[in-house]
Design an enzyme around this catalytic site. Structure first.
Site, short mmCIF file in Angstrom:
data_model
loop_
_atom_site.label_atom_id
_atom_site.label_comp_id
_atom_site.label_asym_id
_atom_site.label_seq_id
_atom_site.Cartn_x
_atom_site.Cartn_y
_atom_site.Cartn_z
N LYS A 281 -25.49 33.61 30.38
CA LYS A 281 -25.83 32.67 31.05
C LYS A 281 -24.72 31.58 31.26
CE LYS A 281 -26.67 28.25 31.77
NZ LYS A 281 -26.16 27.24 32.61
N GLU B 142 -10.92 13.51 25.31
CA GLU B 142 -10.80 14.66 25.87
C GLU B 142 -11.11 13.68 27.35
OE1 GLU B 142 -13.34 18.33 26.23
OE2 GLU B 142 -11.57 19.50 26.33
N GLY C 240 -17.66 25.97 26.22
CA GLY C 240 -17.58 24.38 26.50
C GLY C 240 -17.44 23.09 26.10
N GLY C 241 -18.10 22.40 26.00
CA GLY C 241 -18.37 20.93 25.49
C GLY C 241 -18.28 20.85 23.95
N GLU D 84 -15.77 27.52 20.67
CA GLU D 84 -14.56 26.64 21.77
C GLU D 84 -15.17 26.26 22.73
OE1 GLU D 84 -11.67 28.34 21.01
OE2 GLU D 84 -12.09 30.34 20.58
N CYS E 251 -8.55 23.81 29.10
CA CYS E 251 -9.52 23.59 26.92
C CYS E 251 -7.75 23.19 26.83
CB CYS E 251 -9.43 23.92 26.13
SG CYS E 251 -11.21 24.78 27.17
C1 UN1 Z 1 -9.46 27.46 28.61
O1 UN1 Z 1 -8.83 26.82 29.20
O2 UN1 Z 1 -10.65 27.13 27.95
O3 UN1 Z 1 -4.08 29.76 28.04
C2 UN1 Z 1 -8.82 28.47 28.62
C3 UN1 Z 1 -4.55 29.02 29.30
C4 UN1 Z 1 -5.43 29.80 29.45
C5 UN1 Z 1 -6.87 30.07 29.44
C6 UN1 Z 1 -7.27 28.93 29.12
N1 UN1 Z 1 -4.60 31.40 29.66
O4 UN1 Z 1 -4.55 27.79 29.30
#
Ligand code: UN1
Length: 495
Positions: free
Chosen positions: A176, A385, A229-230, A251, A285
């Protein structure tokens, strides 16, 4: 919507558009152009996909893992062959600059290939028995049907991190994706289809998280959920999954610091923060959203940063000369502008940017200026964030003060320190509260063969990527094999 290609759900090996389904479109965040139309899946579609995945599970589980790996190698081949084309789709649908669009697909290829190799490992252990003529070992078994729920910021890489790891372990998958990168998701699934994935082993259900995502998370046949996600959604997924004692892998966010010490190579640290903070328009992230400067280099480094930003090119992400494209959606733009307003209201000093780019082609997209605020630790922009091109700059008295500031947030994904002092570098590795620490490199740039994940509100303890990725998708079975021809009793037989 004339001219827009209509895409279906992929269930049990067939692309289908259930009669009467609502549809949604995705748009290029740089131009507003429509890219495709997708089925707004319902709970019953999610349930059918789970049923298909459950039917396909026994045969896929019994397929030797190296054979599953061969299929993944074919997927990698297809992706490599189509890298340029899919990289452009990433850029057009999500807005990251074209070099990063290609990089997104490359990260997918790297991971799929890496996981193919796991098919020839998937190791268990042999462990001695306390009894005579008894053999003990562990083997890894798949969990069953897995739900992979993915974000829009790495719309081909992150789905593959999850799907390829789940598949190599023998699970079947319902995927999804985030709605605003549904075309990228279709491209990913097509690569598996072209590689010959058996019917039902990988299914795609597009649609709202509150409908499709929730149906998957609460379906009793889904045994594991991998979600990126968030934090708010992640917490909800965790709670819902917990009701049925599912394995939930999360994550979530980050508020990643780059520390620059007084002995740092400043030009190198400058390249690092430009890439870390404004790459992907800050929508990783792992993005650098806090720059913590030693007070002795504060003025000098900030001046260097502002000088470079004055030449920073915001614009068409398909143009290789562009440094930063748009943010991914109207929602993203709104959220970032709200944070900029908050930063002003709490007394942050705007050092650069702070506005939406307007005029000409900019008016068709969600273009923001790279933005830098000088702020003090504790302000909202220094702790929450933002997920956009907004950097908070803070001053630290010394190393201890820098690490205290770095650690005093709710997240702990990535972190970075620039210093030439090896003792201080190793102290930072030990003391920074984060799943990832870089020394003399930016907070972004994870490689697929290393574990990826974070501490505190960034997750719930698991890691993806690297060889540990298989932990989230396998159960350990402990096997005892008695070849003594006697009933032997552990703990009870005479010693
Ligand atoms: C993410 O933003 O969830 O290290 C992944 C990094 C990328 C992966 C980011 N290789 O910025």
């Amino acid at each position: 919507m004339p001219g827009t290609t209509q895409h279906g759900l992929f269930i049990d090996g067939t692309w289908e558009s259930p009669a009467g389904s609502a549809r949604f479109v995705t748009r290029n965040p740089a131009t507003g152009e429509e890219l495709g139309s997708f089925v707004s899946g319902r709970a019953e579609d999610a349930n059918r996909a789970v049923a298909a995945a459950a039917r396909a599970f026994p045969a896929w589980r019994d397929t030797p893992a190296p054979k599953r790996g061969e299929l993944l190698l074919r997927v990698a081949e297809v992706l490599r062959h189509r890298k340029e084309e899919i990289g452009r789709v990433v850029t057009m649908e999500m807005g990251k600059v074209i070099a990063e669009g290609r990089g997104d697909v490359q990260e997918a290829i790297d991971f799929v290939e890496y996981m193919a190799g796991e098919g020839r490992r998937l190791a268990g252990e042999t462990i001695p028995s306390e009894l005579y003529r008894k053999f003990c070992m562990t083997v890894r078994q798949p969990k069953g049907v897995v739900a992979c729920i993915t974000p829009w910021n790495f719309p081909t890489a992150i789905p593959n991190w999850k799907i390829a790891a789940a598949l190599i372990c023998g699970n079947t998958v319902v995927f999804k994706p985030a709605s605003n990168t549904a075309l990228c998701a279709v491209e990913v699934v097509r690569a598996y289809e072209e590689a010959g994935i058996p019917a039902g082993v990988l299914n795609l259900v597009t649609g709202p998280g509150g409908v499709v995502g929730n149906a998957l998370v609460s379906h009793p046949k889904v045994r594991a959920i991998s979600f990126t996600g968030g934090v708010e959604t992640g917490r909800d997924v965790y709670v819902r999954g917990a009701q049925q004692l599912k394995m939930v892998h999360l994550e979530l966010g980050g508020k990643n610091p780059q520390i620059v010490m007084d002995d740092a190579n400043l030009p190198l640290a400058l390249e690092g923060v430009l890439f870390g903070a404004f790459g992907t328009s800050g929508q990783r992230c792992t993005a650098t959203s806090r720059l913590i400067l030693h007070e002795k280099v504060y003025d000098e480094f900030l001046a260097m940063l502002l000088e470079r930003l004055a030449k920073f090119r915001v614009g068409d992400p398909l143009d290789p000369a562009t440094d930063m494209g748009p943010v991914a959606s109207a929602d993203q733009e709104k959220k970032v502008l709200e944070y900029i307003a908050i930063a002003h209201s709490e007394g942050g000093r705007l050092a650069f940017g702070g506005k939406k780019r307007t005029g000409g082609a900019f008016d068709r997209g969600f273009f923001l200026e790279p933005t830098v605020f000088e702020t003090s630790h504790g302000s909202r922009i220094s702790k929450e964030e933002i997920f956009g091109p907004v950097l908070s700059v803070m001053k630290a008295r010394d190393y201890e003060d820098a690490v205290r500031i770095a650690n005093d947030v709710d997240y702990g994904l990535s972190s970075s320190i620039y210093t030439k002092d090896v003792n201080r570098a190793f102290r930072a590795v030990q003391e920074l509260e984060a799943g990832i620490t870089y020394v003399n490199a930016p907070t972004i740039g994870a490689e697929v063969q290393l574990p990826f994940g974070g501490v505190k509100n960034t997750g719930n303890g698991g890691r993806e990527a690297g060889s540990v990725a298989i932990e989230e998708f396998t159960e350990i079975k402990t096997v005892f094999l008695d070849f003594s021809n006697h009933l032997q009793k552990a703990q009870i037989d005479p010693r």
